[in-house]
Design a protein around this motif. Structure first.
Motif, mmCIF file in Angstrom:
data_model
loop_
_atom_site.group_PDB
_atom_site.id
_atom_site.type_symbol
_atom_site.label_atom_id
_atom_site.label_comp_id
_atom_site.label_asym_id
_atom_site.label_seq_id
_atom_site.Cartn_x
_atom_site.Cartn_y
_atom_site.Cartn_z
ATOM 1 N N HIS A 4 48.847 34.977 46.080
ATOM 2 C CA HIS A 4 49.994 35.144 46.958
ATOM 3 C C HIS A 4 50.007 36.574 47.488
ATOM 4 N N LEU A 5 50.465 36.725 48.724
ATOM 5 C CA LEU A 5 50.608 38.057 49.302
ATOM 6 C C LEU A 5 52.042 38.527 49.129
ATOM 7 N N ILE A 6 52.163 39.743 48.627
ATOM 8 C CA ILE A 6 53.473 40.373 48.481
ATOM 9 C C ILE A 6 53.511 41.556 49.444
ATOM 10 N N TRP A 7 54.489 41.560 50.325
ATOM 11 C CA TRP A 7 54.602 42.650 51.297
ATOM 12 C C TRP A 7 55.444 43.776 50.708
ATOM 13 N N ARG A 8 54.833 44.961 50.648
ATOM 14 C CA ARG A 8 55.493 46.102 50.034
ATOM 15 C C ARG A 8 55.600 47.236 51.054
ATOM 16 N N PRO A 9 56.692 48.023 51.007
ATOM 17 C CA PRO A 9 56.820 49.148 51.939
ATOM 18 C C PRO A 9 55.693 50.163 51.751
ATOM 19 N N ASN A 10 55.240 50.757 52.849
ATOM 20 C CA ASN A 10 54.164 51.743 52.775
ATOM 21 C C ASN A 10 54.535 52.963 51.937
ATOM 22 N N THR A 11 55.822 53.186 51.748
ATOM 23 C CA THR A 11 56.269 54.344 50.975
ATOM 24 C C THR A 11 56.140 54.124 49.467
ATOM 25 N N MET A 12 55.897 52.889 49.057
ATOM 26 C CA MET A 12 55.798 52.569 47.631
ATOM 27 C C MET A 12 54.343 52.506 47.200
ATOM 28 N N ARG A 13 54.076 52.967 45.988
ATOM 29 C CA ARG A 13 52.725 52.877 45.437
ATOM 30 C C ARG A 13 52.396 51.424 45.119
ATOM 31 N N PRO A 14 51.141 51.021 45.342
ATOM 32 C CA PRO A 14 50.781 49.636 45.021
ATOM 33 C C PRO A 14 50.849 49.377 43.524
ATOM 34 N N LYS A 15 51.277 48.182 43.177
ATOM 35 C CA LYS A 15 51.267 47.794 41.775
ATOM 36 C C LYS A 15 49.834 47.514 41.341
ATOM 37 N N PRO A 16 49.512 47.754 40.074
ATOM 38 C CA PRO A 16 48.142 47.478 39.616
ATOM 39 C C PRO A 16 47.826 45.996 39.702
ATOM 40 N N TYR A 17 46.581 45.720 40.066
ATOM 41 C CA TYR A 17 46.150 44.328 40.096
ATOM 42 C C TYR A 17 46.069 43.785 38.676
ATOM 43 N N GLY A 18 46.077 42.486 38.583
ATOM 44 C CA GLY A 18 45.875 41.833 37.308
ATOM 45 C C GLY A 18 45.326 40.445 37.540
ATOM 46 N N SER A 19 44.720 39.869 36.525
ATOM 47 C CA SER A 19 44.145 38.535 36.646
ATOM 48 C C SER A 19 44.328 37.781 35.342
ATOM 49 N N TYR A 20 44.180 36.481 35.436
ATOM 50 C CA TYR A 20 44.219 35.637 34.250
ATOM 51 C C TYR A 20 42.819 35.503 33.673
ATOM 52 N N ALA A 21 42.706 35.770 32.384
ATOM 53 C CA ALA A 21 41.431 35.625 31.696
ATOM 54 C C ALA A 21 41.183 34.161 31.378
ATOM 55 N N ALA A 22 40.022 33.866 30.805
ATOM 56 C CA ALA A 22 39.632 32.480 30.537
ATOM 57 C C ALA A 22 40.587 31.783 29.569
ATOM 58 N N ASP A 23 41.290 32.539 28.731
ATOM 59 C CA ASP A 23 42.273 31.941 27.819
ATOM 60 C C ASP A 23 43.670 31.872 28.445
ATOM 61 N N GLU A 24 43.733 32.095 29.785
ATOM 62 C CA GLU A 24 44.948 31.986 30.585
ATOM 63 C C GLU A 24 45.988 33.055 30.265
ATOM 64 N N LYS A 25 45.554 34.158 29.673
ATOM 65 C CA LYS A 25 46.447 35.296 29.446
ATOM 66 C C LYS A 25 46.250 36.317 30.563
ATOM 67 N N TYR A 26 47.355 36.872 31.034
ATOM 68 C CA TYR A 26 47.319 37.819 32.154
ATOM 69 C C TYR A 26 46.898 39.198 31.653
ATOM 70 N N VAL A 27 45.924 39.793 32.340
ATOM 71 C CA VAL A 27 45.403 41.109 31.946
ATOM 72 C C VAL A 27 45.567 42.064 33.121
ATOM 73 N N LYS A 28 46.261 43.164 32.896
ATOM 74 C CA LYS A 28 46.469 44.159 33.948
ATOM 75 C C LYS A 28 45.208 44.982 34.194
ATOM 76 N N ASN A 29 45.105 45.489 35.414
ATOM 77 C CA ASN A 29 44.027 46.393 35.823
ATOM 78 C C ASN A 29 42.641 45.760 35.775
ATOM 79 N N VAL A 30 42.584 44.453 35.807
ATOM 80 C CA VAL A 30 41.303 43.751 35.871
ATOM 81 C C VAL A 30 41.395 42.713 36.977
ATOM 82 N N GLU A 31 40.401 42.687 37.850
ATOM 83 C CA GLU A 31 40.405 41.760 38.974
ATOM 84 C C GLU A 31 39.298 40.740 38.786
ATOM 85 N N LEU A 32 39.697 39.489 38.578
ATOM 86 C CA LEU A 32 38.740 38.401 38.358
ATOM 87 C C LEU A 32 38.828 37.336 39.443
#
Length: 204
Positions: A43-71
């Protein structure tokens, strides 16, 4: 009355034609992954240019969300992504030993050959870090086995000959000698840079 309606319609059309330009210059899209019954949905989230981007995250193979990893690029079916959440968290801790990795930075993982290494969940993968300042990707090769992950080319970690022999033996259980040789040659060379735009290898 008709004249007033006409003026209102013209004003509305002018407003809507200007809106996209204003919107895109004031906001930026950021991807966010959601787990829809085991399938990745972006999903795309539209954020103001004045705000820092939130860190990416992805779901690992065990379906747990992991921050700062892009899968995102590994597989839409989350269970087929090969890497469990605890493996990714351990990888992040290992990479914190190296100055090229910041705890707030996102790493992505790519297979050497998508149709082979990713399907087997054993083989050669790359941990990719985006060097935004210099316009490079920094790639660190890793060998994933069924129960262990080996990396080569970051501070304090350099594969030796005994490690090489062990990995060759394990990979021969899955691949023929030619495929094992290809993967081990890349793995033993360690870290390399790649131009972000042209995807050309850059020698250190």
């Amino acid at each position: 009355m008709r004249i007033i309606k006409f003026i209102l319609i013209i004003s509305l059309l002018q407003l809507t034609s200007c809106c996209p330009t204003w919107f895109y210059s004031s906001f930026y899209p950021q991807r966010k992954e959601k787990n829809k019954n085991g399938v990745s949905k972006i999903h795309l989230i539209w954020r103001p240019n004045t705000m820092r981007p939130k860190p990416y995250g992805s779901y690992a193979a065990d379906e747990k969300y992991v921050k700062n990893v892009e899968l995102f690029g590994l597989n839409d079916t989350i269970s087929k992504r090969c890497f469990k959440s605890y493996e990714l968290e351990n990888l992040k801790r290992v990479f914190l030993q190296d100055t090229i990795f910041d705890k707030k930075e996102t790493i992505s993982i790519r297979p050497y050959i998508t149709s082979v290494d990713l399907v087997q969940c054993v083989g050669l993968f790359f941990v990719r870090i985006n060097d935004n300042i210099n316009g490079f990707y920094i790639n660190i090769p890793l060998i994933k086995l069924n129960d262990t992950i080996f990396v080569n080319g970051i501070s304090g970690i350099e594969a030796d000959s005994s490690t090489q022999k062990y990995l060759e033996k394990k990979l021969l259980e899955v691949y023929d000698s030619i495929e094992v040789k290809k993967r081990m040659e890349i793995f033993m060379k360690g870290r390399f840079k790649e131009r972000a735009n042209k995807e050309q290898r850059v020698m250190d």
